[in-house]
Design an enzyme around this catalytic site. Structure first.
Site, PDB file in Angstrom:
ATOM      1  N   PHE A 217      46.949  69.031  51.469  1.00  0.00           N
ATOM      2  CA  PHE A 217      46.534  67.988  50.401  1.00  0.00           C
ATOM      3  C   PHE A 217      44.957  67.871  50.446  1.00  0.00           C
ATOM      4  O   PHE A 217      44.709  67.685  51.719  1.00  0.00           O
ATOM      5  CB  PHE A 217      47.100  66.630  50.486  1.00  0.00           C
ATOM      6  N   GLU A 218      44.345  67.700  49.503  1.00  0.00           N
ATOM      7  CA  GLU A 218      42.896  67.839  49.546  1.00  0.00           C
ATOM      8  C   GLU A 218      42.633  67.275  47.907  1.00  0.00           C
ATOM      9  O   GLU A 218      43.006  67.979  46.937  1.00  0.00           O
ATOM     10  CB  GLU A 218      42.070  68.910  49.737  1.00  0.00           C
TER      11      GLU A 218
END
Ligand SMILES: Nc1nc2c(ncn2[C@@H]2O[C@H](COP(=O)(O)OP(=O)(O)OP(=O)(O)O)[C@@H](O)[C@H]2O)c(=O)[nH]1
Ligand SMILES: *[C@@H]1O[C@H](CO)[C@@H](O)[C@H](O)[C@H]1NC(C)=O
Ligand SMILES: [Mg+2]
Length: 436
Positions: A323-324
């Site tokens: 996740f970014e």
């Protein structure tokens, strides 16, 4: 006489049925992406698939600014508050607001401007069903109201199934890019014999993905190249999504707008300690970079997150990069490119098994100001095997979360999130003690 009237009625019903079927099958081909919408005849053949039809309107508005077209399925629950239905129509779950007591957090179309932003996914054709689950959740919990684009990248050509399925699920433009071979392969300065011996050795030692060539290309690509792909050049912000993730809560605002307003450059939801065997010399390489390019190290950095001894050694803390949400122009900056080039030359992507998570995290920790890194408590997330479930019951209720707070990893001893709070002198979220 009564008998022939009945026949007449039967004939009339049959004619009307045929007309309706013809009408539906003709109209389902309208609009961009229309070739992917379902035909009424398909529904007859496979009645179990009928709910897929409720997404037709999403396909119809793809890439346009027009109001969503209300599909027949969206109008079905006539017995509920009918006046709400048209505005709920772009929700894949049109009935949901009539069930709970609360208002839906998300409007059908969020007001306000959109950012110059895209989702981005690196995937193989074989990942199609796993990435579909992820897309569906991102759309349900956020993007159906925002319609941001989605860029799919692959070292091979995407096949028709992948494109059809993902196009049908995304509410914004779905775009497909092939990765240039220079960005996915062994650079010429790598000794391939040496790299092969490392893989054999890691295989013996049962290090996860230790024997994989493609995993290494993937880690190197995510570390140094995805933001330079020609499709990605068109955007300033990205949100990375991997196959088989889950989002447990509604996202009540636009995180891209939040990032821009608050001057954030990088964000995370989970943090943890990296597996030491995969990065024995990464910190040596980082120290070499710091010595060579002191101008890229910012003074108000997060060294305290990365090191317990002022930078002599790495404590293995990193933000989990599956996740970014981040700023692409930062990744494309001279500072980041110098950093990546330095690490790449040292060869650890192949002579060890450096992951893109520690590579991104160390970059963010040293080359961004502390305040430019954000922790999204309110984005609830799962990627095997860790869960981030928001701390604070009211947050979870407001956002209609369905994660078990007991699964939250944040306050576990193997998480680095508490350290992030300490480094930033932030007080821990209310109620965290109860959720340890
Ligand atoms: N095109 C392409 N994509 C890949 C390849 N290997 C991995 N990916 C993608 O790169 C991302 C990371 O790979 P994963 O296999 O999920 O790696 P991981 O998250 O460390 O490990 P998992 O626990 O298996 O999820 C995912 O989006 C994959 O779909 C590859 O060889 N080609
Ligand atoms: C979006 O950002 C990219 C990269 O900074 C830029 O080249 C492009 O012109 C921007 N597009 C818009 C519409 O602002
Ligand atoms: Mg993964």
């Amino acid at each position: 006489m009564a008998g022939s009237q009945r026949y007449l009625r039967y004939i009339l019903i049959a004619v009307i049925t045929i007309v309706v079927i013809l009408f539906i099958s003709a109209s389902s081909g309208v609009g961009p992406g229309g070739q992917y919408t379902q035909k009424a005849t398909d529904l007859l053949k496979d009645p179990g698939s009928i709910y897929k039809g409720s997404q037709d309107h999403t396909v119809l508005v793809k890439g346009s600014d027009s109001e969503p077209v209300v599909s027949e399925d969206a109008k079905l629950p006539q017995h509920t508050e009918g006046s709400h239905l048209p505005t709920q129509s772009s929700s894949p779950n049109p009935q949901s607001s009539s069930l709970g007591s609360g208002q839906n957090v998300l409007p059908s179309k969020a007001p306000g401007a959109r950012m110059n932003a895209t989702f981005v996914t690196l995937a193989r054709n074989s990942d199609v069903w796993e990435i579909s689950r992820s897309i569906r959740q991102v759309e349900d919990r956020f993007n159906h109201a925002y319609n941001y684009d989605w860029v799919f990248l692959n070292d091979a050509e995407f096949d028709d199934t992948f494109k059809k399925v993902t196009t049908s699920l995304t509410s914004g433009r779905a775009r497909y890019g092939k990765i240039a071979s220079e960005h996915w392969g062994f650079p010429d300065f790598i000794d391939q014999e040496k790299a092969k011996k490392v893989r054999e050795d890691m295989h013996e030692r049962k290090i996860i993905y230790g024997d994989s060539v493609s995993y290494r290309h993937m880690c190197r690509y995510e570390s140094g190249f995805f933001f330079r792909h020609e499709l990605m050049q068109e955007y300033e912000w990205y949100w990375r999504v991997e196959p088989s993730i889950e989002l447990f809560c509604d996202i009540a605002y636009d995180p891209f707008v939040f990032m821009a307003d608050k001057k954030k450059k990088y964000s995370f939801v989970l943090s943890l300690y990296e597996y030491v065997e995969t990065i024995p010399t990464l910190w040596d390489s980082v120290k070499g970079f710091m010595a060579k390019h002191p101008e890229h190290i910012v003074s108000d950095n997060s060294m305290g997150f990365l090191s317990d001894d002022g930078g002599i050694s790495y404590n293995h803390c990193h933000f989990w990069s599956n996740f970014e949400i981040g700023n692409l122009n930062w990744l494309r900056s001279q500072a980041y490119i110098d950093y990546f080039d330095h690490l790449d030359r040292d060869g650890g992507f192949f002579y060890e098994r450096w992951g893109d998570a520690p590579v991104h995290s160390i970059a963010a920790g040293l080359m961004l100001k502390k305040e430019e890194i954000h922790f999204f408590n309110d984005i609830a997330y799962y990627h095997v095997p860790f869960t981030h479930c928001p701390t604070g019951e009211q947050t979870r209720l407001d956002l209609k979360c369905h994660c078990n707070p007991k699964d939250n990893f944040d306050w576990n001893g193997y998480s680095c999130t508490k350290r992030y709070f300490e480094v930033n002198k932030m007080s821990l979220p209310e109620g965290y003690e109860k959720e340890q």
